[in-house]
Structure formats: C-alpha cells, structure tokens
Scaffold this active site. Structure first.
Site, mmCIF file in Angstrom:
data_model
loop_
_atom_site.group_PDB
_atom_site.id
_atom_site.type_symbol
_atom_site.label_atom_id
_atom_site.label_comp_id
_atom_site.label_asym_id
_atom_site.label_seq_id
_atom_site.Cartn_x
_atom_site.Cartn_y
_atom_site.Cartn_z
ATOM 1 N N ASN A 31 0.969 -1.168 0.265
ATOM 2 C CA ASN A 31 0.090 0.368 0.537
ATOM 3 C C ASN A 31 0.722 1.177 0.544
ATOM 4 O O ASN A 31 0.540 2.216 -0.370
ATOM 5 C CB ASN A 31 -1.237 -0.176 1.262
ATOM 6 C CG ASN A 31 -1.479 1.285 1.097
ATOM 7 O OD1 ASN A 31 -2.174 1.636 0.047
ATOM 8 N ND2 ASN A 31 -1.418 1.956 2.385
ATOM 9 N N TYR A 88 3.870 10.324 -10.856
ATOM 10 C CA TYR A 88 2.824 9.341 -9.936
ATOM 11 C C TYR A 88 2.489 8.397 -10.942
ATOM 12 O O TYR A 88 2.485 7.145 -10.322
ATOM 13 C CB TYR A 88 1.858 10.414 -9.122
ATOM 14 C CG TYR A 88 1.452 9.858 -8.669
ATOM 15 C CD1 TYR A 88 1.791 8.922 -7.524
ATOM 16 C CD2 TYR A 88 0.681 9.319 -8.232
ATOM 17 C CE1 TYR A 88 0.508 7.271 -6.620
ATOM 18 C CE2 TYR A 88 -1.045 8.990 -7.802
ATOM 19 C CZ TYR A 88 -0.185 7.795 -7.044
ATOM 20 O OH TYR A 88 -0.770 7.415 -5.780
ATOM 21 N N ALA A 89 1.971 9.137 -12.139
ATOM 22 C CA ALA A 89 0.667 8.045 -12.760
ATOM 23 C C ALA A 89 2.245 7.064 -13.784
ATOM 24 O O ALA A 89 2.028 6.389 -13.758
ATOM 25 C CB ALA A 89 0.950 9.054 -13.910
ATOM 26 N N ALA A 90 3.759 7.894 -14.257
ATOM 27 C CA ALA A 90 4.623 6.440 -13.971
ATOM 28 C C ALA A 90 4.874 5.299 -13.168
ATOM 29 O O ALA A 90 4.508 4.205 -13.719
ATOM 30 C CB ALA A 90 5.834 7.611 -14.770
#
Length: 251
Positions: free
Chosen positions: A90, A158-160
C-alpha cells in the site's frame, strides 16, 4: 464473512488511510496482521483497533523504501508470525506540495515518487515471493491508481510509478501463476485521506464533477476491493487491475 480466517496478512503503509482501513478489514475477515509504516503512533492506533477485533498484530516501524530495513522487517515477520499468506503493498505517495507540470519538474522529485510508489512495492514483494512459490499459495495485492490510466496533468511521475505497479503486477502474475500465487492490483480514484487536505476546494469540486457517481471514495471502499483480492473469492483472478473510482475510468 470470515474469508481470511487464520491467515497472516502483511500491510505496508498501515498507519492511516487506505492501509489502516485495509488492515482492519482483513482483521474483520479473521486475519492476523503484520503492519508496517514509518509513523509509529498511527501504526499503534491501527494495531489497537485490530486487536479489539481479535487479531494478533505485529507492528514494525519501517521505511519501506530502505532495502536493508525491509529485508530485516520481513525476516522478523517470518520468525515471529510465520508464513505470509497475503501481502498488500500500500505504500505510495505523489509529489504533493512539490507537484508541477513536467516541464517544471525535477529529477529529485521523480526519484522520490518512484522510490515510494514503485520500488517499495518491488522490495516488499521480493521478500515474500520465494516462500509463496515454495508453498504453492499466496496473494499479493498491489495498490496502483487510476492516475496512470487517466493521465492527469501535474502528476506525471506519480502516473508513471503507478503504471509501473500495474506492469509489475501483470508480469509477476504470469511468473507466479504456475505456483498458484495470485497477484492483482487495486486502482483507487480520489479517496478521502489526509492528502485531500492539501488540495483546494475549487480543484476538488472540479474532480468531483468528473466522477459519474458524484462522490469521493472512503478508505473502506478501497479496503473492500482489497479484501476480495486477498481472499479465495478471487482465486481465478490474476494480473488484473480493479479500478475503484466511482466510474471515472471505465475499462
């Protein structure tokens, strides 16, 4: 339902938010826990709540981006709590207050986000995979994000990282399928965690208007999906990315 009765679930980043909600959901399903986080006070609160549900809980204060710390933490888990039936990765974080469009971004921020949101997942997974292979069982649940799927402006690193988690999930799922180990990802949308406190109401309203269901997730909504993926109810699923975002991204 007590779908995880007697199993040991490890949850990283369990001091708050989705990690805490997931650890408590696992405890309500009958699991014992080993929970990790850098924030020992929040970790203690999670442990107290889980023990009140009847779970045995091992708490470890740890930085999940530090390989030596992670290796030591999992050695302790195996020594004191036994076989890890479920690992929920997480730990993750965007650039938050350092977020910017890519042309203004820095490699320092990229590396921080990649370490926290991708490398930490690889590090913890590496500690449990050998034992799961040998035992011919186990569940790994990785927390990705709909950010990578939607391609949001201002959070490219962050998307990567989170698309990296999805790619890792798929690859590891194929590798471990012959050993009956399931590897899946949950991809939350905007969820009511502490990070929302740093975002303007105007921007939150804009995001909310783009969600077909019209509201943000509670951490417990994500925990419910994680519990499904951690239980035997998902025994015929592997390599999947379950999107929980109110319909913002439809597969």
């Amino acid at each position: 339902m007590r779908r995880m009765e007697g199993k040991l679930a490890v949850v990283t980043g369990a001091a708050n938010g989705i990690g805490r909600a997931s650890a408590l959901r696992f405890a309500s399903e009958g699991a014992n826990l080993a929970i990790l986080d850098r924030e020992d006070e929040g970790l203690a609160v999670t442990a107290e709540k889980a023990r009140a549900m009847g779970a045995e809980v091992l708490t470890i204060t740890a930085d999940c981006t530090d390989e030596d710390v992670v290796v030591a933490a999992f050695k302790r888990i195996y020594a004191e709590a036994g076989f890890v039936d479920v690992l929920m990765n997480n730990v993750g974080q965007s650039a938050r207050e350092r977020a910017s469009e890519f042309y203004q971004s820095s490699s320092e921020v990229w590396r921080f986000v990649l370490d926290v949101s991708l490398v930490s997942t690889l590090l913890s997974s590496r500690q449990v995979v050998p034992a799961m292979r040998e035992a011919g069982k186990g569940k790994i649940v990785n927390v990705a994000s709909n950010a990578g799927l939607a391609g949001e402006v201002g959070i490219s690193e962050y998307a990567a990282a989170k698309m990296g988690v999805i790619g890792f999930t798929r690859s590891l799922a194929r590798e471990l399928a012959p050993f009956k180990v399931n590897v899946n990802a949950v991809c939350p949308g905007v969820t009511k965690t502490r990070v929302l406190e740093q975002i303007s109401d105007e921007f939150l309203d804009k995001i909310r208007s783009s969600i077909p269901l019209g509201f943000f997730a509670e951490p417990e909504d994500i925990a419910a999906a994680a519990a499904f993926l951690a239980s035997d109810d998902s025994r015929y699923m592997t390599g999947q990315s379950v999107v929980v975002d109110g319909g913002r991204w439809m597969v």
